[in-house]
Design a protein around this motif. Sequence first.
Motif, mmCIF file in Angstrom:
data_model
loop_
_atom_site.group_PDB
_atom_site.id
_atom_site.type_symbol
_atom_site.label_atom_id
_atom_site.label_comp_id
_atom_site.label_asym_id
_atom_site.label_seq_id
_atom_site.Cartn_x
_atom_site.Cartn_y
_atom_site.Cartn_z
ATOM 1 N N ASP A 15 1.536 13.888 -5.316
ATOM 2 C CA ASP A 15 0.579 14.234 -4.338
ATOM 3 C C ASP A 15 -0.452 15.283 -4.831
ATOM 4 O O ASP A 15 0.173 16.036 -5.649
ATOM 5 N N PHE A 52 -8.347 16.659 -2.032
ATOM 6 C CA PHE A 52 -9.592 15.718 -2.462
ATOM 7 C C PHE A 52 -10.325 15.215 -1.212
ATOM 8 O O PHE A 52 -9.706 15.060 -0.128
ATOM 9 N N VAL A 88 2.101 4.289 -1.783
ATOM 10 C CA VAL A 88 1.939 4.956 -2.847
ATOM 11 C C VAL A 88 3.362 5.101 -3.656
ATOM 12 O O VAL A 88 3.532 4.616 -4.916
ATOM 13 N N PHE A 94 4.992 17.957 3.303
ATOM 14 C CA PHE A 94 5.432 18.193 1.985
ATOM 15 C C PHE A 94 4.786 19.093 0.935
ATOM 16 O O PHE A 94 3.376 18.955 0.578
ATOM 17 N N ARG A 99 5.943 16.480 -2.445
ATOM 18 C CA ARG A 99 6.064 14.950 -2.535
ATOM 19 C C ARG A 99 5.384 14.646 -4.009
ATOM 20 O O ARG A 99 4.419 14.898 -4.301
ATOM 21 N N LEU A 141 8.604 16.389 11.746
ATOM 22 C CA LEU A 141 7.799 16.067 10.681
ATOM 23 C C LEU A 141 8.400 17.105 9.140
ATOM 24 O O LEU A 141 8.320 18.043 9.547
ATOM 25 N N TYR A 200 0.272 1.829 -8.050
ATOM 26 C CA TYR A 200 -0.627 1.388 -6.636
ATOM 27 C C TYR A 200 -2.220 1.734 -7.101
ATOM 28 O O TYR A 200 -3.222 0.847 -7.221
ATOM 29 N N LYS A 238 0.900 -1.360 0.132
ATOM 30 C CA LYS A 238 0.045 0.160 0.080
ATOM 31 C C LYS A 238 0.794 1.362 -0.100
ATOM 32 O O LYS A 238 0.217 2.328 0.207
ATOM 33 N N ARG A 281 -7.047 16.521 2.690
ATOM 34 C CA ARG A 281 -7.396 14.934 2.585
ATOM 35 C C ARG A 281 -8.746 15.046 3.524
ATOM 36 O O ARG A 281 -8.932 15.805 4.363
ATOM 37 N N TYR A 305 -9.739 12.900 6.281
ATOM 38 C CA TYR A 305 -9.455 11.782 6.995
ATOM 39 C C TYR A 305 -10.374 10.998 7.898
ATOM 40 O O TYR A 305 -11.397 12.179 8.397
ATOM 41 N N PHE A 308 3.607 9.100 11.123
ATOM 42 C CA PHE A 308 4.996 9.997 11.310
ATOM 43 C C PHE A 308 4.690 10.991 12.517
ATOM 44 O O PHE A 308 5.519 10.808 13.214
ATOM 45 N N TYR A 315 -11.883 3.888 0.059
ATOM 46 C CA TYR A 315 -11.481 4.672 1.273
ATOM 47 C C TYR A 315 -10.811 6.163 1.075
ATOM 48 O O TYR A 315 -10.110 6.146 0.250
ATOM 49 N N PHE A 316 -11.006 7.117 1.884
ATOM 50 C CA PHE A 316 -10.455 7.946 1.810
ATOM 51 C C PHE A 316 -9.255 7.923 3.068
ATOM 52 O O PHE A 316 -8.600 7.023 2.755
ATOM 53 N N ASN A 317 -9.099 8.711 3.783
ATOM 54 C CA ASN A 317 -7.577 8.711 4.575
ATOM 55 C C ASN A 317 -7.874 8.242 6.136
ATOM 56 O O ASN A 317 -8.116 8.984 6.790
HETATM 57 N N1 UFG Z 1 2.329 14.298 4.310
HETATM 58 C C1 UFG Z 1 3.466 15.217 4.892
HETATM 59 N N2 UFG Z 1 4.259 14.645 5.407
HETATM 60 C C2 UFG Z 1 4.551 13.210 5.693
HETATM 61 C C3 UFG Z 1 3.443 12.401 5.352
HETATM 62 C C4 UFG Z 1 2.308 12.972 4.626
HETATM 63 O O1 UFG Z 1 3.378 16.423 4.903
HETATM 64 O O2 UFG Z 1 5.558 12.611 6.318
HETATM 65 C C5 UFG Z 1 1.199 14.919 3.705
HETATM 66 C C6 UFG Z 1 1.272 14.347 2.155
HETATM 67 O O3 UFG Z 1 1.837 15.038 1.282
HETATM 68 C C7 UFG Z 1 -0.413 14.493 2.104
HETATM 69 C C8 UFG Z 1 -1.159 14.206 3.418
HETATM 70 O O4 UFG Z 1 0.047 14.491 4.381
HETATM 71 O O5 UFG Z 1 -0.598 15.674 1.603
HETATM 72 C C9 UFG Z 1 -1.550 12.771 3.542
HETATM 73 O O6 UFG Z 1 -0.491 11.819 3.171
HETATM 74 P P1 UFG Z 1 -0.451 10.185 3.331
HETATM 75 O O7 UFG Z 1 0.713 9.689 2.761
HETATM 76 O O8 UFG Z 1 -0.923 10.121 4.827
HETATM 77 O O9 UFG Z 1 -1.789 9.676 2.664
HETATM 78 P P2 UFG Z 1 -2.185 9.989 0.962
HETATM 79 O O10 UFG Z 1 -3.250 10.890 0.867
HETATM 80 O O11 UFG Z 1 -1.077 10.025 0.226
HETATM 81 O O12 UFG Z 1 -2.815 8.523 0.591
HETATM 82 C C10 UFG Z 1 -3.337 7.612 1.497
HETATM 83 C C11 UFG Z 1 -2.820 6.114 1.573
HETATM 84 C C12 UFG Z 1 -3.264 5.446 0.122
HETATM 85 C C13 UFG Z 1 -4.907 5.841 -0.124
HETATM 86 C C14 UFG Z 1 -5.077 7.283 0.021
HETATM 87 C C15 UFG Z 1 -6.586 7.438 -0.379
HETATM 88 O O13 UFG Z 1 -1.714 5.968 1.688
HETATM 89 O O14 UFG Z 1 -3.287 4.086 0.319
HETATM 90 O O15 UFG Z 1 -4.722 7.818 1.128
HETATM 91 O O16 UFG Z 1 -7.153 8.728 0.101
HETATM 92 F F1 UFG Z 1 -5.129 5.381 -1.222
#
Ligand code: UFG
Length: 340
Positions: free
Chosen positions: A298, A302, A86, A218, A295, A215, A149, A84, A231, A233, A203, A177-179
């Motif tokens: 990203d 959404f 990405v 990004f 990152r 932290l 992914y 999982k 996001r 959550y 984190f 799923y969302f977050n």
């Molecule tokens: N972020 C940071 N610092 C970090 C980690 C994340 O700033 O160390 C930010 C990311 O840039 C992003 C937000 O926090 O803006 C959320 O990042 P996550 O990695 O927690 O989550 P994602 O939205 O990238 O992805 C997650 C899951 C996926 C899933 C998606 C669905 O990892 O598997 O949500 O919404 F598909």
Amino acid sequence: MQVLVTGGAGYIGSHTLVCLLDQGYEVVVYDNLINASAEALSRVEKLTGKTIDFVQGDVRDTDSLDDLFATRSIDMVIHFAALKAVGESAQCPLEYYQNNVHGSLCLLEAMAKAGVNNFVYSSSATVYGEANPSPYVETMNLGSPSSPYGAGKVMVERILLDKARANPNFRAVSLRYFNPIGAHPSGDIGEDPTGIPNNLLPFITQVAVGKRDKLRVFGGEYPTSDGTCVRDYLHVMDLAEGHVAAIDWLATQPSFRGVEAFNLGTGNGISVLEIIASFEAATTVKIAYQTVEPRAGDLPAFWANAEKASNVLNWQAKRSLAEMMEDAWRWQSKNPNGYS
Ligand code: UFG
Ligand code: NAD
């Protein structure tokens, strides 16, 4: 009713097991433990007072799956098992397609052989891709996610549609799923990523517990209210309850055939800085952070339109952002080294 839960020892799977067992479902967990610990299952047993039938195996091991179906009376399958990360999927795309797409095919084939037709799939908000505006609605065309992914999630959703066209008895639900964040309120089960966490909340809790210095946020110049990504959550227990709602819905709709997709989110967009502030407010622990380059991959923002899940499954995310933070922190502070 007996439910096979692939990937049941993982983060979302273990929380879903608690809800399934509390609702009286019998579960069989099938997991290769590549990103999980059997300790999670022991803790679920303690929390629920029920025993779990656990088989260690890989969803690509067709003999093992055939044996599993032959020796149990499985009615439904919830398919969590997948890789999982990405970002990692861009580095090793074949491994991701192998595990997540080929693994799903092996499972669907084993189900077909065994005559099991009820399937709940762990899909993701990533299937909408950047072309669709938020809030995402299930009627939107699926996008072209930039990561292997996300592309794999779109492929499996497509496979489910084709399978349903070919087999008039097949019944599937794709849960997008969302977050998911947070943990069971006991603090006994939670998210235990191996190595450096990719996701935001693990984190943050590792910074709070002193395992990481700070932290890295990004990107700070996105077109959002404070420049950081937004996001949707949701509490992992709400998400877990969404799976029970889906299983209940399949069980009470005997005439349903085909595939239905549902967004599981709160409908609220929250920025990274808002998450940090909310964690600090809920826990009184300060989080050191530094804004760094965005990152790769990203999307700026959404969130979900979750009305369909409310109208059809009678499911809504109920828990507050403060509860998500408190529960994530309880888990991390009670278990600074996760399950190990
Ligand atoms: N972020 C940071 N610092 C970090 C980690 C994340 O700033 O160390 C930010 C990311 O840039 C992003 C937000 O926090 O803006 C959320 O990042 P996550 O990695 O927690 O989550 P994602 O939205 O990238 O992805 C997650 C899951 C996926 C899933 C998606 C669905 O990892 O598997 O949500 O919404 F598909
Ligand atoms: P996780 O890594 O904690 O759980 C996945 C589980 O599957 C692990 O226990 C792992 O050991 C197992 N597994 C992996 N490959 C396997 C294989 N080939 N055979 C058997 N077991 C295997 O991840 P999670 O966060 O609980 O995610 C569960 C599902 O939800 C995944 O399909 C993921 O893509 C999806 N999803 C997660 C998120 C999220 O933010 N966590 C968001 C959207 C979708």
